[in-house]
Write an enzyme that holds these catalytic residues in place. Structure first.
Site, PDB file in Angstrom:
ATOM      1  N   LYS A 183       0.551   0.954  -4.051  1.00 31.69           N
ATOM      2  CA  LYS A 183       0.555  -0.502  -4.145  1.00 31.69           C
ATOM      3  C   LYS A 183      -0.296  -0.909  -5.340  1.00 31.69           C
ATOM      4  CE  LYS A 183      -0.666  -4.650  -1.575  1.00 31.69           C
ATOM      5  NZ  LYS A 183      -1.145  -5.185  -0.291  1.00 31.69           N
ATOM      6  N   ARG A 193       0.425 -14.833  -1.490  1.00 30.43           N
ATOM      7  CA  ARG A 193      -0.968 -15.162  -1.136  1.00 30.43           C
ATOM      8  C   ARG A 193      -1.104 -16.610  -0.710  1.00 30.43           C
ATOM      9  NH1 ARG A 193      -4.120 -11.368  -5.568  1.00 30.43           N
ATOM     10  NH2 ARG A 193      -3.315  -9.418  -4.694  1.00 30.43           N
ATOM     11  N   GLU A 221      -1.339   9.408  -4.576  1.00 29.19           N
ATOM     12  CA  GLU A 221      -1.517   8.496  -3.432  1.00 29.19           C
ATOM     13  C   GLU A 221      -0.464   8.767  -2.349  1.00 29.19           C
ATOM     14  OE1 GLU A 221      -3.759   6.364  -2.687  1.00 29.19           O
ATOM     15  OE2 GLU A 221      -4.803   5.849  -4.539  1.00 29.19           O
ATOM     16  N   LYS A 236       5.244  -0.576  -4.413  1.00 30.86           N
ATOM     17  CA  LYS A 236       5.206  -2.044  -4.414  1.00 30.86           C
ATOM     18  C   LYS A 236       4.429  -2.557  -5.608  1.00 30.86           C
ATOM     19  CE  LYS A 236       3.145  -5.714  -1.764  1.00 30.86           C
ATOM     20  NZ  LYS A 236       2.156  -6.022  -0.799  1.00 30.86           N
ATOM     21  N   SER A 262       7.136 -11.188  -3.412  1.00 26.69           N
ATOM     22  CA  SER A 262       7.293 -12.639  -3.478  1.00 26.69           C
ATOM     23  C   SER A 262       7.523 -13.156  -4.895  1.00 26.69           C
ATOM     24  CB  SER A 262       6.071 -13.317  -2.859  1.00 26.69           C
ATOM     25  OG  SER A 262       4.880 -12.900  -3.521  1.00 26.69           O
TER      26      SER A 262
HETATM   27  C1  PBG Z   1      -1.534  -7.842   2.077  1.00 27.29           C
HETATM   28  C2  PBG Z   1      -0.210  -7.884   1.431  1.00 27.29           C
HETATM   29  C3  PBG Z   1       0.164  -8.474   0.203  1.00 27.29           C
HETATM   30  C4  PBG Z   1       1.563  -8.368   0.115  1.00 27.29           C
HETATM   31  C5  PBG Z   1       1.976  -7.677   1.244  1.00 27.29           C
HETATM   32  N1  PBG Z   1       0.881  -7.367   2.033  1.00 27.29           N
HETATM   33  C6  PBG Z   1      -0.632  -9.238  -0.805  1.00 27.29           C
HETATM   34  C7  PBG Z   1      -1.736  -8.609  -1.553  1.00 27.29           C
HETATM   35  O1  PBG Z   1      -1.957  -7.398  -1.551  1.00 27.29           O
HETATM   36  O2  PBG Z   1      -2.461  -9.398  -2.149  1.00 27.29           O
HETATM   37  C8  PBG Z   1       2.413  -8.928  -0.974  1.00 27.29           C
HETATM   38  C9  PBG Z   1       3.837  -9.211  -0.614  1.00 27.29           C
HETATM   39  C10 PBG Z   1       4.543 -10.102  -1.548  1.00 27.29           C
HETATM   40  O3  PBG Z   1       4.041 -10.520  -2.608  1.00 27.29           O
HETATM   41  O4  PBG Z   1       5.701 -10.427  -1.242  1.00 27.29           O
HETATM   42  N2  PBG Z   1      -2.455  -6.969   1.618  1.00 27.29           N
END
Ligand code: PBG
Length: 320
Positions: A183, A193, A221, A236, A262
């Protein structure tokens, strides 16, 4: 003939639909930063879950957006919180739909970080090891409510093994783990967020999320998380990291997933709303490219939209 030689076929069952769950009853409210995506109270989930299932989507992933936050993230393992209540309500109505849950502390912490903060004398940052028991409590809470898959997205080290152990010791050996293994610290999480009210109050997530410049590190990882017991792994975001999806899928023997996040959703939406892109074509091209790169599962806010397009294209073509 194009269809005859097509190498990649996207199916509705490749898609996982993210759903945001808020406390309360009787509300389904559109999220300002994500047009077409909603905050649901738990009682509103069965309807959307059923709709997704009927379109061929086989899994949803729940994100909790609690009303109150605190310094310990206690809401993350509250059995009456929106996520556990939401899991039960989906399972009561659409039992065959796979229910995944995002396991993270950022939306439950008053400071918005994904872990417990380190004591002040150790400088800024999260305390990795003090975070693990809280994440395990959250995973257990979701498992008790009936989650099929827990998906830790916090990026703490060692959390997959820790959660696996906690689940097994409580008899939840059939609950699977989808690890957000690679990630990245990405700008493309912006709209999420807002939706999850999870932006860090101070600093950023670079202390625990990966540098977008690194790909070899993603392999490390991913291998660590598989060794600790991950049943699926995730890369991701998706589109800016297709090389990582590809490299990872070449070397691992668990299903690879990718999160079309998102910001990636919002880019297509915004361009389409201004008439700059053909939304249908752009969505199908983006999702197909993620599958072509090696992802078996794609988490996307476009899951139902794309499944509906696929369902329509199954119909016999009209003559002439
Ligand atoms: C929580 C999380 C995030 C996303 C999924 N789980 C945000 C982040 O790490 O700040 C992002 C998903 C998206 O942007 O659609 N840790």
């Amino acid at each position: 003939m194009r269809e005859l030689v097509r190498e990649t076929a996207l199916q509705p069952s490749d898609l996982v639909l993210p759903l945001f769950v808020v406390p309360g009853r009787g509300e389904k409210r559109e999220i300002a930063s994500l047009p077409g995506v909603y905050h649901y109270t738990p009682d509103q989930l069965p309807a959307v879950a059923k709709e997704a299932y009927d379109l061929g989507v086989r899994a949803v992933i729940l994100f909790g957006v609690p009303e109150h936050t605190d310094a310990t993230g206690s809401g993350a393992h509250d059995d009456n919180g929106p996520v556990p209540v939401g899991i039960t309500s989906i399972k009561d109505h659409v039992p065959d739909l796979v229910v995944m849950t995002d396991v993270c502390l950022c939306s439950y912490m008053d400071h918005g970080h994904c872990g417990v903060l380190a004591p002040r004398e150790r400088g800024p940052g999260v305390d990795n090891d003090r975070t693990l028991p809280v994440l395990a409590e959250e995973a257990l809470c979701h498992a008790r409510a009936g989650a099929d898959v827990v998906a830790p997205s916090d990026m703490m080290d060692g959390r997959i093994g820790y959660i696996r152990d906690a689940l097994d010791r409580s008899g939840f050996y059939e609950v699977a783990i989808l690890s957000y293994a690679a990630k990245y610290a990405s700008a493309f999480y912006g709209p999420f967020r807002d939706a999850a009210k999870s932006a860090p109050q101070q600093g950023d997530r670079r202390g625990y999320q990966m540098d977008p410049a690194n790909a070899t590190e993603a392999l490390k990882e991913v291998r660590l998380d598989i060794a600790e017991g991950a049943d699926f792994i995730m890369v991701k975001p998706a589109l800016s990291y297709l090389d990582v999806v590809y490299r990872v899928s070449q070397v691992v023997d668990v299903p690879v997933s990718a999160y079309h996040v998102s910001g990636e959703y919002a880019m297509i939406k915004a361009a389409a709303e201004r008439g700059m892109l053909d939304e249908r074509a752009a969505v199908m091209e983006a999702l197909t490219s993620i599958k072509r790169a090696g992802a078996k599962l794609i988490l996307t806010y476009y899951a139902m939209y794309a499944a509906e397009i696929m369902q329509q294209s199954q119909l016999p073509k009209e003559q002439g």
